[in-house]
Write a protein that holds these residues in place. Sequence first.
Motif, PDB file in Angstrom:
ATOM      1  N   MET A  29      69.771  -8.272 -12.043  1.00  0.00           N
ATOM      2  CA  MET A  29      68.990  -7.932 -10.919  1.00  0.00           C
ATOM      3  C   MET A  29      67.825  -7.543 -12.317  1.00  0.00           C
ATOM      4  SD  MET A  29      69.052  -3.417  -9.194  1.00  0.00           S
ATOM      5  CE  MET A  29      69.866  -2.760 -10.713  1.00  0.00           C
ATOM      6  N   ALA A  30      66.335  -7.424 -11.883  1.00  0.00           N
ATOM      7  CA  ALA A  30      64.699  -7.647 -12.486  1.00  0.00           C
ATOM      8  C   ALA A  30      64.967  -5.748 -13.192  1.00  0.00           C
ATOM      9  CB  ALA A  30      63.935  -7.560 -11.985  1.00  0.00           C
ATOM     10  N   GLN A  31      65.080  -5.610 -14.505  1.00  0.00           N
ATOM     11  CA  GLN A  31      64.737  -4.635 -14.592  1.00  0.00           C
ATOM     12  C   GLN A  31      63.343  -3.500 -14.671  1.00  0.00           C
ATOM     13  OE1 GLN A  31      63.309  -3.934 -19.559  1.00  0.00           O
ATOM     14  NE2 GLN A  31      64.768  -2.467 -20.007  1.00  0.00           N
ATOM     15  N   GLN A  32      63.971  -2.377 -14.478  1.00  0.00           N
ATOM     16  CA  GLN A  32      62.592  -1.647 -13.450  1.00  0.00           C
ATOM     17  C   GLN A  32      61.785  -1.095 -14.654  1.00  0.00           C
ATOM     18  OE1 GLN A  32      64.716   3.147 -12.589  1.00  0.00           O
ATOM     19  NE2 GLN A  32      63.152   3.298 -11.401  1.00  0.00           N
ATOM     20  N   THR A  33      60.394  -1.356 -13.981  1.00  0.00           N
ATOM     21  CA  THR A  33      59.928  -0.933 -14.604  1.00  0.00           C
ATOM     22  C   THR A  33      59.799   0.636 -15.731  1.00  0.00           C
ATOM     23  OG1 THR A  33      58.084  -2.862 -13.518  1.00  0.00           O
ATOM     24  CG2 THR A  33      56.842  -1.003 -14.561  1.00  0.00           C
ATOM     25  N   PRO A  34      59.238   1.627 -16.420  1.00  0.00           N
ATOM     26  CA  PRO A  34      58.795   2.184 -17.011  1.00  0.00           C
ATOM     27  C   PRO A  34      58.313   2.829 -15.975  1.00  0.00           C
ATOM     28  CG  PRO A  34      58.616   1.335 -18.983  1.00  0.00           C
ATOM     29  CD  PRO A  34      59.419  -0.039 -17.091  1.00  0.00           C
ATOM     30  N   PRO A  35      58.314   4.419 -16.389  1.00  0.00           N
ATOM     31  CA  PRO A  35      56.802   5.191 -15.885  1.00  0.00           C
ATOM     32  C   PRO A  35      55.819   5.405 -16.975  1.00  0.00           C
ATOM     33  CG  PRO A  35      58.565   6.229 -16.970  1.00  0.00           C
ATOM     34  CD  PRO A  35      59.159   5.520 -16.515  1.00  0.00           C
ATOM     35  N   ALA A  36      54.760   4.804 -16.483  1.00  0.00           N
ATOM     36  CA  ALA A  36      53.439   5.315 -17.679  1.00  0.00           C
ATOM     37  C   ALA A  36      53.816   6.742 -18.472  1.00  0.00           C
ATOM     38  CB  ALA A  36      52.050   5.530 -17.075  1.00  0.00           C
ATOM     39  N   PRO A  37      53.537   6.677 -19.886  1.00  0.00           N
ATOM     40  CA  PRO A  37      53.022   7.625 -20.967  1.00  0.00           C
ATOM     41  C   PRO A  37      52.210   8.407 -19.726  1.00  0.00           C
ATOM     42  CG  PRO A  37      52.084   5.295 -22.251  1.00  0.00           C
ATOM     43  CD  PRO A  37      52.770   5.209 -20.177  1.00  0.00           C
ATOM     44  N   PRO A  38      52.737  10.218 -19.870  1.00  0.00           N
ATOM     45  CA  PRO A  38      51.259  11.256 -19.730  1.00  0.00           C
ATOM     46  C   PRO A  38      50.597  11.844 -20.662  1.00  0.00           C
ATOM     47  CG  PRO A  38      53.880  12.254 -20.443  1.00  0.00           C
ATOM     48  CD  PRO A  38      54.173  10.457 -20.597  1.00  0.00           C
ATOM     49  N   SER A  39      50.022  12.251 -20.326  1.00  0.00           N
ATOM     50  CA  SER A  39      48.523  12.510 -21.301  1.00  0.00           C
ATOM     51  C   SER A  39      49.518  13.627 -22.200  1.00  0.00           C
ATOM     52  CB  SER A  39      47.815  13.111 -20.882  1.00  0.00           C
ATOM     53  OG  SER A  39      47.903  14.346 -19.768  1.00  0.00           O
ATOM     54  N   MET A  40      48.848  14.322 -23.127  1.00  0.00           N
ATOM     55  CA  MET A  40      49.376  15.630 -24.515  1.00  0.00           C
ATOM     56  C   MET A  40      48.973  17.286 -23.517  1.00  0.00           C
ATOM     57  SD  MET A  40      51.187  13.745 -26.337  1.00  0.00           S
ATOM     58  CE  MET A  40      51.244  14.508 -27.965  1.00  0.00           C
ATOM     59  N   ALA A  41      47.731  16.554 -22.523  1.00  0.00           N
ATOM     60  CA  ALA A  41      47.028  17.693 -21.730  1.00  0.00           C
ATOM     61  C   ALA A  41      47.427  19.205 -22.011  1.00  0.00           C
ATOM     62  CB  ALA A  41      46.490  17.714 -20.961  1.00  0.00           C
ATOM     63  N   ASP A  42      49.064  19.224 -21.660  1.00  0.00           N
ATOM     64  CA  ASP A  42      50.201  20.233 -21.599  1.00  0.00           C
ATOM     65  C   ASP A  42      50.891  20.621 -23.405  1.00  0.00           C
ATOM     66  OD1 ASP A  42      51.977  18.007 -22.631  1.00  0.00           O
ATOM     67  OD2 ASP A  42      52.919  18.908 -20.143  1.00  0.00           O
ATOM     68  N   GLY A  43      49.759  20.074 -24.316  1.00  0.00           N
ATOM     69  CA  GLY A  43      51.456  20.335 -25.793  1.00  0.00           C
ATOM     70  C   GLY A  43      52.090  19.586 -25.665  1.00  0.00           C
ATOM     71  N   GLY A  44      52.290  18.647 -24.779  1.00  0.00           N
ATOM     72  CA  GLY A  44      53.110  17.431 -25.491  1.00  0.00           C
ATOM     73  C   GLY A  44      54.212  17.847 -24.648  1.00  0.00           C
ATOM     74  N   LYS A  45      54.526  19.182 -23.197  1.00  0.00           N
ATOM     75  CA  LYS A  45      55.759  19.564 -22.564  1.00  0.00           C
ATOM     76  C   LYS A  45      55.934  17.531 -22.200  1.00  0.00           C
ATOM     77  CE  LYS A  45      55.240  23.989 -22.604  1.00  0.00           C
ATOM     78  NZ  LYS A  45      54.678  23.874 -23.534  1.00  0.00           N
ATOM     79  N   ALA A  46      55.638  17.767 -20.799  1.00  0.00           N
ATOM     80  CA  ALA A  46      55.439  15.965 -19.983  1.00  0.00           C
ATOM     81  C   ALA A  46      55.764  14.635 -21.070  1.00  0.00           C
ATOM     82  CB  ALA A  46      54.132  16.232 -19.622  1.00  0.00           C
ATOM     83  N   MET A  47      54.841  14.744 -22.002  1.00  0.00           N
ATOM     84  CA  MET A  47      55.543  13.500 -23.145  1.00  0.00           C
ATOM     85  C   MET A  47      56.876  13.265 -23.474  1.00  0.00           C
ATOM     86  SD  MET A  47      54.426  10.228 -24.947  1.00  0.00           S
ATOM     87  CE  MET A  47      53.044  10.624 -24.416  1.00  0.00           C
ATOM     88  N   LEU A  48      57.570  14.704 -23.902  1.00  0.00           N
ATOM     89  CA  LEU A  48      58.813  14.675 -24.270  1.00  0.00           C
ATOM     90  C   LEU A  48      59.967  14.418 -23.642  1.00  0.00           C
ATOM     91  CD1 LEU A  48      58.603  18.110 -27.055  1.00  0.00           C
ATOM     92  CD2 LEU A  48      59.028  15.300 -27.746  1.00  0.00           C
ATOM     93  N   ALA A  49      59.396  15.059 -21.848  1.00  0.00           N
ATOM     94  CA  ALA A  49      60.528  14.970 -21.349  1.00  0.00           C
ATOM     95  C   ALA A  49      60.497  13.239 -20.962  1.00  0.00           C
ATOM     96  CB  ALA A  49      59.856  15.361 -19.568  1.00  0.00           C
ATOM     97  N   TRP A  50      59.255  12.916 -21.128  1.00  0.00           N
ATOM     98  CA  TRP A  50      59.133  11.273 -21.185  1.00  0.00           C
ATOM     99  C   TRP A  50      59.665  10.670 -21.728  1.00  0.00           C
ATOM    100  CZ3 TRP A  50      56.112   7.285 -24.292  1.00  0.00           C
ATOM    101  CH2 TRP A  50      56.634   6.120 -23.197  1.00  0.00           C
ATOM    102  N   LEU A  51      59.597  10.683 -23.293  1.00  0.00           N
ATOM    103  CA  LEU A  51      59.929  10.007 -24.353  1.00  0.00           C
ATOM    104  C   LEU A  51      62.439   9.808 -23.832  1.00  0.00           C
ATOM    105  CD1 LEU A  51      58.157  10.977 -27.291  1.00  0.00           C
ATOM    106  CD2 LEU A  51      58.317   8.946 -26.573  1.00  0.00           C
ATOM    107  N   ARG A  52      62.337  11.243 -23.325  1.00  0.00           N
ATOM    108  CA  ARG A  52      64.038  10.965 -22.847  1.00  0.00           C
ATOM    109  C   ARG A  52      64.544  10.025 -22.013  1.00  0.00           C
ATOM    110  NH1 ARG A  52      67.394  16.123 -22.618  1.00  0.00           N
ATOM    111  NH2 ARG A  52      69.908  14.702 -22.659  1.00  0.00           N
TER     112      ARG A  52
END
Length: 403
Positions: free
Chosen positions: A1-24
Motif C-alpha cells: 500500500m502506498a504511503q499516505q501523504t503527510p499533511p502540510a506544515p502549518p504556519s507559526m502564526a498561533d505561536g507554534g501550537k499547531a506546529m507542535l501538534a503537526w510535529l507529533r
Amino acid sequence: MAQQTPPAPPSMADGGKAMLAWLRTMRDEHPVHEDQYGVFHVYRHADVLAVTSDPAVFSSDLSRLRPDSSALSEEILSVIDPPLHRKLRSLVSQAFTLRTVADLEPRVTELAGQLLEKVEGDEFDLVGDFAYPLPVIVIAELLGVPTEDRGLFRSWSDRMLSMQVDDAVEMQFGDEAGEDYERLVKEPLKEMHAYLQRHVEDRRKTPGGDDLLSRLVTAEIAGEQLTDRQIVEFGALLLMAGHVSTSMLLGNTVLCLEENPGTAAALRADRSLIAGVIEEVLRMRPPITVAARVTTREVTVGGVTVPKDRMVMASLLSANHDERHVADPEVFDPQRSPNPQLAFGHGIHYCLGGPLARLEGRIALEMLLDRFEDIMITPGAPYDFHREGLFGARSLPLTVRRG
C-alpha cells in the motif's frame, strides 16, 4: 500500500501550537519524510541525534549540493567538517572562551538596567525595547564595533530573517534561484562582510586590542592563524545567530511564564529556579528549530534509505518534544532533570554562543523580575511570530506593574 501523504506544515502564526501538534503527527506517522525537493526531514529524537552526531556521514558542508560555492564553505565554522573544523574551532575558541563570556556579566547587567530605565509608563515592546537591543549591544561591544551601528545590524537581520527555511529550500532545489534570494540574503551578507572586513583590516594595522576581533586576529595554534575571511565569517555568525537566539529566548521565556503562572510565582519567590526555567524554555521553544546536513553516502535513518548527496533537515524542535525521549513533553517543568535539550544543536557543531545566550537570558530575566512586580502580555494587543525555521516573537507588547 502506498504511503499516505503527510499533511502540510502549518504556519507559526498561533505561536507554534499547531506546529507542535503537526510535529507529533509526523513523529508518529512520518518520522523520516522525503519532500517534493528530495529533502529528507527527520523528526524523532533518536534519529535527530544520529544525524547531528556523525559528521562523517551527515556533513555540514552544504556546498556538496552546490559545488560552485565550495571555496566559501572552507571559511565558515558552521558548515565545515573535520579535520578543518577542528582546527578552525580551536583557533576561534582560543579567543572566544568561557572566561570571555563570564567576564561580560557586569556589563550585561549594566546594559539591561539602562534599557529598562528607558521604559516609561506601564507598556512596552519586549522585543523592540529590550530583547533585541540587549544582545546586539553586547555582541557589538564584544567584537569591538560601534554600538551605534546597530541600526545597520537590524536592517541586515530583518532582510535575512524574512527568508525562512521553506523559502531557502525551494530556492536551493526549485527551478529558479529568484531575485528574492539575491535581495534578501546575498546583498545583506555582502554588506555585513564588507563592514566586518574593514574592522579586521584595522586590527591588522593596529594589533594589541582587547576586543574579540583583535584576539581573533592574533589567535595562533602551531603556527596557524585565522584568515581575514574566517574571522569575518565568525563575526557575522556571532552577530546574526547570537542576537537572534537571545532575542527569541527572552520573548519565549515571557511567553512560557505567561502560560504557566504558577511557575512565574515560584520564580519570583525563588530565583534559583532561573537556570532551570531557561533550559526548559530552550526545550519547549528552541529559537533555531532545524539543523541541515548533507549525506556523504547512502545511509538508513529511522528505517528509511537516504541516498548520497541529499539534504537532511533534522528537527530540533520536534526532538525536544519527542515523547519517546521526554516524559510529558508539553508540560513546562523547570525542575526537569536531566534536560538534555537540543536547542543549541549537538556534536561538533554545538553552538559556541550557547553560554552567552544563557548568561544574557538569566540576567535579563532577573532584571525584569527586579524591575517589575507584575509582567503580562498586553491583553488584545497584536503580536506576530517568525515563520518556520525560527521559534519566537517578532514583537511582544507587555503591560507591567512597578513595585
